[in-house]
Design a protein around this motif. Structure first.
Motif, PDB file in Angstrom:
ATOM      1  N   PRO A  65      73.825  41.322  14.720  1.00 17.63           N
ATOM      2  CA  PRO A  65      73.641  41.436  13.270  1.00 17.63           C
ATOM      3  C   PRO A  65      74.746  42.299  12.653  1.00 17.63           C
ATOM      4  O   PRO A  65      75.326  43.142  13.335  1.00 17.63           O
ATOM      5  CB  PRO A  65      72.281  42.122  13.145  1.00 17.63           C
ATOM      6  N   ASP A  67      76.445  45.109  10.062  1.00 16.93           N
ATOM      7  CA  ASP A  67      76.074  46.358   9.386  1.00 16.93           C
ATOM      8  C   ASP A  67      76.176  46.188   7.874  1.00 16.93           C
ATOM      9  O   ASP A  67      75.420  46.760   7.111  1.00 16.93           O
ATOM     10  CB  ASP A  67      77.022  47.471   9.845  1.00 16.93           C
TER      11      ASP A  67
ATOM     12  N   SER B  17      72.753  43.300   3.502  1.00 11.15           N
ATOM     13  CA  SER B  17      72.467  43.234   4.942  1.00 11.15           C
ATOM     14  C   SER B  17      71.004  43.604   5.203  1.00 11.15           C
ATOM     15  O   SER B  17      70.361  43.044   6.093  1.00 11.15           O
ATOM     16  CB  SER B  17      73.441  44.112   5.732  1.00 11.15           C
ATOM     17  N   LEU B  18      70.469  44.527   4.384  1.00 11.72           N
ATOM     18  CA  LEU B  18      69.057  44.887   4.540  1.00 11.72           C
ATOM     19  C   LEU B  18      68.132  43.731   4.155  1.00 11.72           C
ATOM     20  O   LEU B  18      67.095  43.526   4.793  1.00 11.72           O
ATOM     21  CB  LEU B  18      68.723  46.128   3.705  1.00 11.72           C
ATOM     22  N   LYS B  21      68.070  41.499   7.090  1.00 10.37           N
ATOM     23  CA  LYS B  21      67.282  42.062   8.199  1.00 10.37           C
ATOM     24  C   LYS B  21      65.786  41.982   7.910  1.00 10.37           C
ATOM     25  O   LYS B  21      64.982  41.671   8.797  1.00 10.37           O
ATOM     26  CB  LYS B  21      67.699  43.514   8.443  1.00 10.37           C
ATOM     27  N   ALA B  24      64.567  38.591   8.677  1.00 16.73           N
ATOM     28  CA  ALA B  24      64.434  38.345  10.111  1.00 16.73           C
ATOM     29  C   ALA B  24      63.195  39.039  10.667  1.00 16.73           C
ATOM     30  O   ALA B  24      62.443  38.458  11.461  1.00 16.73           O
ATOM     31  CB  ALA B  24      65.688  38.832  10.838  1.00 16.73           C
ATOM     32  N   ASN B  25      62.972  40.286  10.234  1.00 10.68           N
ATOM     33  CA  ASN B  25      61.814  41.036  10.726  1.00 10.68           C
ATOM     34  C   ASN B  25      60.499  40.381  10.326  1.00 10.68           C
ATOM     35  O   ASN B  25      59.552  40.345  11.101  1.00 10.68           O
ATOM     36  CB  ASN B  25      61.848  42.476  10.197  1.00 10.68           C
ATOM     37  N   ASN B 162      64.596  40.832  19.750  1.00 11.24           N
ATOM     38  CA  ASN B 162      64.894  41.275  18.390  1.00 11.24           C
ATOM     39  C   ASN B 162      66.398  41.237  18.110  1.00 11.24           C
ATOM     40  O   ASN B 162      66.825  40.792  17.061  1.00 11.24           O
ATOM     41  CB  ASN B 162      64.379  42.703  18.160  1.00 11.24           C
ATOM     42  N   GLU B 163      67.176  41.714  19.060  1.00 13.83           N
ATOM     43  CA  GLU B 163      68.634  41.719  18.895  1.00 13.83           C
ATOM     44  C   GLU B 163      69.168  40.310  18.701  1.00 13.83           C
ATOM     45  O   GLU B 163      69.905  40.021  17.750  1.00 13.83           O
ATOM     46  CB  GLU B 163      69.314  42.341  20.125  1.00 13.83           C
ATOM     47  N   SER B 166      67.862  38.706  15.375  1.00 11.80           N
ATOM     48  CA  SER B 166      68.460  39.087  14.087  1.00 11.80           C
ATOM     49  C   SER B 166      69.899  38.588  13.984  1.00 11.80           C
ATOM     50  O   SER B 166      70.369  38.263  12.899  1.00 11.80           O
ATOM     51  CB  SER B 166      68.361  40.593  13.835  1.00 11.80           C
ATOM     52  N   SER B 169      69.540  34.892  13.192  1.00 11.33           N
ATOM     53  CA  SER B 169      68.882  34.589  11.922  1.00 11.33           C
ATOM     54  C   SER B 169      69.798  34.912  10.738  1.00 11.33           C
ATOM     55  O   SER B 169      69.745  34.256   9.701  1.00 11.33           O
ATOM     56  CB  SER B 169      67.537  35.312  11.816  1.00 11.33           C
ATOM     57  N   GLU B 170      70.666  35.908  10.939  1.00 10.19           N
ATOM     58  CA  GLU B 170      71.649  36.197   9.889  1.00 10.19           C
ATOM     59  C   GLU B 170      72.591  35.001   9.724  1.00 10.19           C
ATOM     60  O   GLU B 170      72.887  34.565   8.608  1.00 10.19           O
ATOM     61  CB  GLU B 170      72.445  37.443  10.285  1.00 10.19           C
TER      62      GLU B 170
END
Lengths: 92, 313
Positions: A65, A67, B17-18, B21, B24-25, B162-163, B166, B169-170
Motif C-alpha cells: 500500500p 503512504d 491514501s487514508l 485504506k 480496504a479495511n 492484510n498487507e 491493502s 485493493s489500492e
C-alpha cells in the motif's frame, strides 16, 4: 516511502523529498478549500512533477500500500474533493 | 467524511491514501475466515481484469468509429472544395460560396474530432498499461495467497493477508476509477459521434453519396446546359459549312435554269450517302459527350431521382 499517482502507478520516493512534497501538498489543499483553480493546477502539476522526478517506479508485481496517494494528472477540483470525502469515487 | 475538520491540515495526499485504506479495511472486516478473504478478493481481481480488458476494447471501438467519421468528413471537405472550384470556373461565385461554407463547417467538426481522437487514444494507452500492471499484481497476489494458505496458521496469516490485501485493493481502486473515467469519456464520444452522424444525414455537411447534394446537381445542370450550347453551336457550324458543298454540284453542274433551282433537293438523293455517315458519327459522338457530362450524377446514388425536380426549379 511509496507514493501513488492515480492512473499512473506507484513510485518509491526518498524520505528527504517529503518536506518539499508536503509544502506543495499544503498549497494544493488550500487551493481546493478556496476553489482557486489557478493555484490548484499549479500545485498539482508541481507535485506530480516532483514525484516523477525523484521517484523510481515500483515494479508492478510488488504488493504494497502507498503512504501517499496523488490525484491523476487531469483531475478537476471537484474530483479531488470527492476523493477526499470518499463519496463513491473509489469503486468497491 | 470523518476526515473533515481536525484532520483537514493533513494534506491531500495523506487524506486520499487514508480513504483508500479505510475502504480496504472495511472490506476486510466483513470477512470472518482469512482464507475466505483471500479467495474472495482473488475472484474480484479476476473480474476487474476482465472489466479492464473490456474497457480497452470499448475505447478502441469508440476510437475506430471516430476515425471513420473523420475520414467521411475529410472526404466531404475535399468534395466541397472541388465543387467550389468547379462553380467558380463556371462563374458561379454564389454556389462556390455555399460549397465553401459547408466545407468550413465540415472542417470545424473534423478539428473537434481530431482532439477527441487524441484523447481516446491516450485513454486507450493508459488503460492498456493499467491492465498490464493489474495483471502483474494479480499474479503476485495469487502466489502470495498460496504461500499464506500453505505456510501460516490462521492467526499468523491475518497480518500477511492484510498487507497483501491493502496492496491489491489500492490498485483495484485506482484501476476501477480509471475504467470509470474511460467509460465516461467513451460515452461522451459516442453521444458526440451520434450527433455528427445525424448532422451528416441531414445533408448540412453534404454527406458523400447522399441524396441531398443540391450543389452537385446544380453544377451538373450547368455543365449539361453548357454542353448543349456548345453542341448546338457546333451543329450550326457544320450546317453552314456543309451547305455550300451541297449546292456546289447543282450550281456547278452542266444543267442550269429551273433544274438548278431544284438542285438542293435532287442533290440530297445522290450525295447524302457521302455526307450522312460522318454526320451520324458526329452525332453519336455528341450523344456520348452529353451522356458523359451526366456521369457525375450517375456516380452519386440517389441523385438520379432528384434530377427532374431540379430541372423544374
Amino acid at each position: 516511502m511509496i507514493v501513488r499517482i492515480l492512473g499512473e502507478g506507484q513510485f518509491r520516493v526518498e524520505d528527504s523529498v517529503a518536506a518539499e512534497l508536503n509544502q506543495l501538498d499544503t498549497e494544493l489543499e488550500a487551493a481546493v478549500e478556496h476553489s482557486d483553480l489557478g493555484k490548484f493546477t499549479a500545485a498539482l502539476t508541481s507535485l506530480l512533477a516532483q514525484v516523477r522526478a525523484n521517484g523510481a517506479p515500483l515494479a508492478p508485481d510488488i504488493l504494497e500500500p502507498s503512504d501517499l496517494i496523488l490525484p491523476h494528472e487531469d483531475s478537476s477540483m471537484d474530483e479531488v474533493r470527492k476523493l477526499l470525502t470518499d463519496e463513491g469515487l473509489i469503486p468497491g | 467524511m470523518y476526515m473533515k475538520g481536525t484532520a483537514a491540515r493533513m494534506g491531500v495526499m495523506k487524506r486520499v491514501s487514508l480513504v483508500f485504506k479505510a475502504k480496504a479495511n472495511k472490506a476486510l472486516d466483513k470477512m470472518e475466515d482469512p482464507r475466505e478473504t483471500l479467495d474472495y478478493s482473488y475472484q474480484r481481481q479476476l473480474e476487474l481484469l476482465t472489466k479492464v480488458r473490456r474497457g480497452v476494447a470499448d475505447v478502441a471501438t469508440s476510437r475506430k468509429r471516430v476515425e471513420l467519421q473523420m475520414n467521411q468528413l475529410q472526404q466531404s471537405a475535399n468534395k466541397l472544395e472541388d465543387q467550389a472550384r468547379k462553380a467558380l470556373s463556371m462563374g458561379r461565385e454564389d454556389l462556390a460560396r455555399e460549397a465553401l461554407s459547408r466545407k468550413s463547417s465540415a472542417q470545424s467538426q473534423l478539428n473537434d474530432l481530431q482532439v477527441q481522437y487524441a484523447q481516446l487514444q491516450a485513454e486507450e494507452e493508459k488503460l492498456t498499461v493499467a491492465s498490464q500492471r493489474l495483471q502483474a499484481k494479480v499474479d503476485a497476489f495469487r502466489t502470495r495467497k498460496e504461500t499464506i494458505k500453505a505456510t501460516y496458521t490462521a492467526a499468523e496469516a491475518q497480518t500477511r493477508i492484510n498487507e497483501a490485501f491493502s496492496g491489491i485493493s489500492e490498485e483495484m481502486g485506482d484501476v476501477g476509477m480509471a475504467i470509470q473515467r474511460a467509460e465516461d469519456k467513451t460515452a461522451q464520444m459516442q453521444a458526440r459521434a451520434g450527433a455528427i452522424d445525424e448532422l451528416m444525414a441531414s445533408g448540412a455537411l453534404d454527406d458523400v453519396g447522399g441524396h441531398r447534394d443540391d450543389i452537385q446537381s446544380e453544377l451538373d445542370m450547368m455543365a449539361a446546359s453548357s454542353d448543349v450550347e456548345r453542341d448546338l453551336a457546333r451543329l450550326k457550324g457544320e450546317l453552314t459549312a456543309s451547305a455550300p458543298k451541297q449546292i456546289e454540284p447543282g450550281a456547278g453542274g452542266p444543267n442550269g435554269g429551273s433544274q438548278a433551282a431544284q438542285a438542293p433537293q435532287a442533290a440530297q438523293g445522290p450525295y447524302t450517302p457521302q455526307y450522312t455517315p460522318p454526320q451520324q458519327a458526329e452525332q453519336a459522338d455528341q450523344y456520348q459527350q452529353t451522356q458523359g457530362a451526366g456521369l457525375p450524377v450517375a456516380d452519386l446514388p440517389g441523385l438520379g431521382g432528384d434530377q427532374p425536380q431540379d430541372g423544374d426549379s
